[in-house]
Design a protein around this motif. Sequence first.
Motif, PDB file in Angstrom:
ATOM      1  N   ALA A  65       0.779  -1.131  -0.501  1.00 55.45           N
ATOM      2  CA  ALA A  65      -0.248  -0.003   0.017  1.00 55.45           C
ATOM      3  C   ALA A  65       1.096   1.412   0.117  1.00 55.45           C
ATOM      4  O   ALA A  65       0.578   2.131  -0.664  1.00 55.45           O
TER       5      ALA A  65
ATOM      6  N   ASP B 206       2.083   1.886  -3.372  1.00 52.92           N
ATOM      7  CA  ASP B 206       1.286   2.473  -4.051  1.00 52.92           C
ATOM      8  C   ASP B 206       0.598   4.120  -3.985  1.00 52.92           C
ATOM      9  O   ASP B 206       0.583   4.960  -5.039  1.00 52.92           O
ATOM     10  N   ALA B 207       0.951   4.284  -2.660  1.00 49.36           N
ATOM     11  CA  ALA B 207      -0.383   5.364  -1.811  1.00 49.36           C
ATOM     12  C   ALA B 207       1.104   6.379  -1.852  1.00 49.36           C
ATOM     13  O   ALA B 207       0.592   7.655  -1.551  1.00 49.36           O
ATOM     14  N   TYR B 208       2.426   6.268  -1.583  1.00 52.56           N
ATOM     15  CA  TYR B 208       2.915   7.108  -0.324  1.00 52.56           C
ATOM     16  C   TYR B 208       3.741   8.274  -0.892  1.00 52.56           C
ATOM     17  O   TYR B 208       3.005   9.391  -0.818  1.00 52.56           O
TER      18      TYR B 208
ATOM     19  N   ARG C 266       1.799   9.510  -3.743  1.00 57.05           N
ATOM     20  CA  ARG C 266       0.378  10.585  -3.776  1.00 57.05           C
ATOM     21  C   ARG C 266       0.064  11.452  -2.569  1.00 57.05           C
ATOM     22  O   ARG C 266      -0.065  12.179  -2.133  1.00 57.05           O
ATOM     23  N   ILE C 267       0.233  10.977  -0.936  1.00 53.76           N
ATOM     24  CA  ILE C 267       0.073  11.485  -0.214  1.00 53.76           C
ATOM     25  C   ILE C 267       0.957  12.366   0.323  1.00 53.76           C
ATOM     26  O   ILE C 267       0.263  13.654   0.082  1.00 53.76           O
TER      27      ILE C 267
ATOM     28  N   ASN D  49      -9.935  -0.250   0.380  1.00 56.06           N
ATOM     29  CA  ASN D  49      -9.226   0.616   0.110  1.00 56.06           C
ATOM     30  C   ASN D  49      -7.520   1.072   0.337  1.00 56.06           C
ATOM     31  O   ASN D  49      -7.862   2.156   1.225  1.00 56.06           O
TER      32      ASN D  49
ATOM     33  N   GLY E  47      -4.941   2.728   0.271  1.00 56.93           N
ATOM     34  CA  GLY E  47      -4.111   3.456  -0.612  1.00 56.93           C
ATOM     35  C   GLY E  47      -5.600   5.213   0.095  1.00 56.93           C
ATOM     36  O   GLY E  47      -4.866   5.850   1.326  1.00 56.93           O
ATOM     37  N   GLY E  48      -6.498   4.411   0.190  1.00 52.74           N
ATOM     38  CA  GLY E  48      -7.303   5.964   0.406  1.00 52.74           C
ATOM     39  C   GLY E  48      -7.271   5.963   2.160  1.00 52.74           C
ATOM     40  O   GLY E  48      -7.454   6.693   3.039  1.00 52.74           O
TER      41      GLY E  48
ATOM     42  N   MET F 186      -4.452   7.479   2.997  1.00 51.10           N
ATOM     43  CA  MET F 186      -4.413   9.002   2.417  1.00 51.10           C
ATOM     44  C   MET F 186      -5.490   9.698   3.648  1.00 51.10           C
ATOM     45  O   MET F 186      -5.205  10.631   4.340  1.00 51.10           O
TER      46      MET F 186
ATOM     47  N   ASP G  50      -9.398  12.958  -2.277  1.00 54.31           N
ATOM     48  CA  ASP G  50      -9.018  12.347  -3.372  1.00 54.31           C
ATOM     49  C   ASP G  50      -7.571  12.643  -3.287  1.00 54.31           C
ATOM     50  O   ASP G  50      -7.328  13.561  -2.753  1.00 54.31           O
ATOM     51  N   LEU G  51      -7.470  11.856  -4.439  1.00 57.01           N
ATOM     52  CA  LEU G  51      -5.397  12.642  -4.892  1.00 57.01           C
ATOM     53  C   LEU G  51      -5.493  13.397  -6.129  1.00 57.01           C
ATOM     54  O   LEU G  51      -5.093  13.117  -7.230  1.00 57.01           O
TER      55      LEU G  51
END
Length: 408
Positions: A14, A17-19, A21-22, A59, A61-62, A65, A94-95
């Motif tokens: 996660a 994939d998300a770091y 974006r955050i 989710n 990543g969500g 975030m 969201d991003l």
Amino acid sequence: MSDSPAVAAAVVAAGKDAYARIVAALIRVTGDWTLAEDCAQEALALALQRWPGEGVPGNPGGWLMTVARNRAIDVLRRASVERRKLAELAILADLGPAPGEADVVDDRLRLIFTCCHPALALEARVALTLRTIGGVPTADIARAFLVSESAMTRRLTRAKTKIADAGIPYRVPTGPALAERLPGVLAVLYLLFTHGYNPDGRPAFADEAIRLARLLRELMPGQSEVSALLALFLFQHSRRDARRDEHGNLLTLDKQDRLRWDRAAIAEAVEILATAREDGPYALQARIAACHATADATDWPAIALLYDRLARIQPSPVIELNRAVAHGYAHGPAAGLALLAQARAGGALDGYPLAIAVEADLTARHGDPTRAAALFRQAAAVAPSDSERRALLDRADESRRPPSGGAS
């Protein structure tokens, strides 16, 4: 259960994939790099605490975030930040693109171009990219650059301070400015890959370079050289497992077991390279790599022609050195030695271990094993890693041995 391997793996996946974006979204809204990174790290730490008992969310990543955003709101509220910025954070669900922007641009793309800004030193760009976009721990980056963790922390802090003090814009350049800046971004990824692909490098850095190249291709699908760079990485990385023997010793290309090459990576690289123009420097390098990877034997005449083209559009001592190698295998060691002499004429390759090793190899093949052995030992004395040093000393010994079945 907080150390459950399955949960830890889920957090790592996660985070990968998300770091970015955050961090990118929080930097856009707050303008505070340290706050953004701290909140992203705290979200990952909280996931390790909660997910074993609560289960991995649908989710991930969500979830990360939301936690990071809420943490940022708390910090800003305690600092009595103006309510307008708090409102922006509160609605950051969201991003997506920044509100009011005409062009939809991913925050991660802004972050990549900011980390790779030419106002920063090249090594600072690589380190900042690893830390901010890849989420690589500072201690790991420090080990790769052979400095202490505290020294790397200071280096990263200076880079962020320079971005703030110099007013480096948090955006993707457009028009002619994009053409000027993109090669610098690709150079950072190339250097990052090299840090991982070198004989004693950190393979995780090569993996990260490939991941970021994939991301850049996803965000900039019309940029041919981005695709070419990813193809080049995949071709090179496909040989990773075959580069050492069972004792951990380095193997030259001609001694590698091609059955151990990653055929899936090669096939993907071929497909990606088909979408790239032929005239870019990374496209030419990828086509050179393809000549090694896509046949049962290396097509040296084709490689020599490609290096001729590459030397015309991107002349450099290292490219001329590689050109000498290609011509030495395609047209004989005398041709290679002649081009090597030209490449070394300006003195830029003096003391460069690879240049000495190339001269040693060409000299051995030209029939002077005594001088070749001395050159291999000279290259070993200045080799940058233990594995390269051992390989060069082995070549020195081999060059002095008579051919199998020959006179003693």
